[in-house]
Design an enzyme around this catalytic site. Structure first.
Site, mmCIF file in Angstrom:
data_model
loop_
_atom_site.group_PDB
_atom_site.id
_atom_site.type_symbol
_atom_site.label_atom_id
_atom_site.label_comp_id
_atom_site.label_asym_id
_atom_site.label_seq_id
_atom_site.Cartn_x
_atom_site.Cartn_y
_atom_site.Cartn_z
ATOM 1 C CB CYS A 116 -0.907 -0.030 1.226
ATOM 2 S SG CYS A 116 -2.083 1.315 1.300
ATOM 3 N N PRO A 117 0.618 2.191 -0.866
ATOM 4 C CG PRO A 117 0.618 4.431 -1.659
ATOM 5 C CD PRO A 117 1.399 3.448 -0.797
#
Length: 80
Positions: free
Chosen positions: A17-18
């Site tokens: 993430c992201p």
């Protein structure tokens, strides 16, 4: 459910993430409305992030599953 045929496959395995959602956002732009993208990822946060991405941007999450510790998603591009 019958097997879903994807127009494109996005391999986001090994990314965290992201990055998977950022890559998803870029790949969805390349699809025509109604086409299907298969996303493969190893980051558990995609279980939360990808459904929210679809809901927020008007894409249809057709299916999601886990295969050998890989999270697999099928998304149909919406009108948005």
């Amino acid at each position: 459910m019958a097997e879903i045929e994807a127009n494109q496959v996005l391999d986001a395995c090994g990314l965290f993430c992201p990055e998977p959602v950022m890559m998803l956002h870029n790949h969805v732009r390349e699809l025509a409305v109604g086409q299907v993208l298969c996303i493969r990822a190893t980051d558990p946060s995609t279980q939360r992030d990808i459904p929210k991405f679809c809901q927020f941007l008007g894409h249809e999450l057709l299916d999601q599953m886990v295969e050998d510790e890989v999270f697999v998603y099928f998304i149909r591009k919406g009108e948005a």
